[in-house]
Design a protein around this motif. Sequence first.
Motif, mmCIF file in Angstrom:
data_model
loop_
_atom_site.group_PDB
_atom_site.id
_atom_site.type_symbol
_atom_site.label_atom_id
_atom_site.label_comp_id
_atom_site.label_asym_id
_atom_site.label_seq_id
_atom_site.Cartn_x
_atom_site.Cartn_y
_atom_site.Cartn_z
ATOM 1 N N PHE A 152 -4.007 -12.722 3.276
ATOM 2 C CA PHE A 152 -2.705 -12.197 2.883
ATOM 3 C C PHE A 152 -1.661 -13.253 3.222
ATOM 4 O O PHE A 152 -1.820 -14.009 4.183
ATOM 5 N N ALA A 153 -0.565 -13.277 2.454
ATOM 6 C CA ALA A 153 0.565 -14.148 2.756
ATOM 7 C C ALA A 153 1.808 -13.283 2.919
ATOM 8 O O ALA A 153 1.943 -12.238 2.279
ATOM 9 N N GLY A 184 -4.613 -13.396 13.659
ATOM 10 C CA GLY A 184 -5.787 -12.680 14.150
ATOM 11 C C GLY A 184 -6.653 -12.047 13.095
ATOM 12 O O GLY A 184 -7.372 -11.080 13.375
ATOM 13 N N HIS A 185 -6.623 -12.578 11.864
ATOM 14 C CA HIS A 185 -7.478 -12.037 10.807
ATOM 15 C C HIS A 185 -8.899 -12.522 11.045
ATOM 16 O O HIS A 185 -9.227 -13.691 10.812
ATOM 17 N N ALA A 186 -9.745 -11.646 11.532
ATOM 18 C CA ALA A 186 -11.093 -12.028 11.964
ATOM 19 C C ALA A 186 -11.940 -12.524 10.804
ATOM 20 O O ALA A 186 -11.885 -11.984 9.689
ATOM 21 N N LEU A 187 -12.750 -13.532 11.073
ATOM 22 C CA LEU A 187 -13.586 -14.147 10.058
ATOM 23 C C LEU A 187 -14.581 -13.166 9.465
ATOM 24 O O LEU A 187 -14.960 -13.284 8.293
ATOM 25 N N SER A 206 -7.683 -7.002 10.392
ATOM 26 C CA SER A 206 -7.089 -7.642 9.221
ATOM 27 C C SER A 206 -5.605 -7.313 9.145
ATOM 28 O O SER A 206 -5.108 -6.409 9.842
ATOM 29 N N PRO A 207 -4.855 -8.001 8.297
ATOM 30 C CA PRO A 207 -3.437 -7.677 8.114
ATOM 31 C C PRO A 207 -3.180 -6.241 7.680
ATOM 32 O O PRO A 207 -2.100 -5.702 7.963
ATOM 33 N N LEU A 223 -0.225 -3.938 9.080
ATOM 34 C CA LEU A 223 0.745 -3.281 8.209
ATOM 35 C C LEU A 223 0.820 -1.785 8.499
ATOM 36 O O LEU A 223 1.907 -1.185 8.485
ATOM 37 N N GLU A 224 -0.319 -1.190 8.792
ATOM 38 C CA GLU A 224 -0.338 0.222 9.162
ATOM 39 C C GLU A 224 0.473 0.454 10.431
ATOM 40 O O GLU A 224 1.265 1.403 10.517
#
Length: 281
Positions: free
Chosen positions: A140-141, A153-156, A164-165, A169-170
């Motif tokens: 995400f951008a 921190g977006h896990a691989l 994830s983003p 966002l939540e």
Amino acid sequence: MTSRAVRLAETPGSLLDTDELAAQLRVLGIRSGDTVLVHASLSAVGQVRGAVPAVVDSLLDTVGMDGTLVVYTQTPDNSDPSRWPVTRGRSVPVAQWARLRETLPAFDPERTPSYGVGVLPEEVRTRPGAVRSSHPQSSFAALGPAAARITDGHALNCHLGEESPLARLEELDARVLLLGVGYSVCTAFHLAEYRVPGQGSRQYGCAVADGSGRRWHRYVDVDFDASDFPALGDAYESLSERPVARGRVGAADSRLFDLAPAVAYAAKWLTEHCPKWGSAE
């Protein structure tokens, strides 16, 4: 949030400017300070003076300096060659798979273009100050004061789940804008898939770069299925409390709703309406 009609300021086919688009976005319900995840078809919006940059300008003007604009910049083409009929729309001979796994360029958050999500995500991704998450397939951008918090921190090994983003966002009470597109592309519903008991999983592969150089990475994550998202979205939209604001922005039929309650409803709806998937392959 209540449903309302949004009057199109100009006749179909006329050229819209940023002020008109911003005004229509405000009538739809976007407020200054909002964090908004946008999925868009700009061809559905119609002709805009200034083209794609002007649409992004309108969105940024609407959320204001305290708001954050977020887009999905996926790169599913960075995938195992066995999946290319799905991710790239074409197949390659099995004999080429090993070579392709060794040579496919690694994902670079700053340079790798998004794939299959239209032109608006690329305009946001390449703007000065934009921040992008590091997942090699489901990044995400974001532009705005919450951009780093959302994308860090977006896990691989987690496309669209708790690391994830979407989960960030939540937490931020973000909103979702479907600008001329339907629920089939609503990524927020994928977060709900992680919360469905018995949800299936499968193996993924992609090229990544780390401190030791380029490598081929395999991992297991949710086996996503968006085929029920249109029915899910229609069911959510029909609730008596009217959680989805709907109207036109330009010529585009558009929807605006809060992400967190939509995800909560989606998890419950998918659990009740969809079969239970098996374990990973």
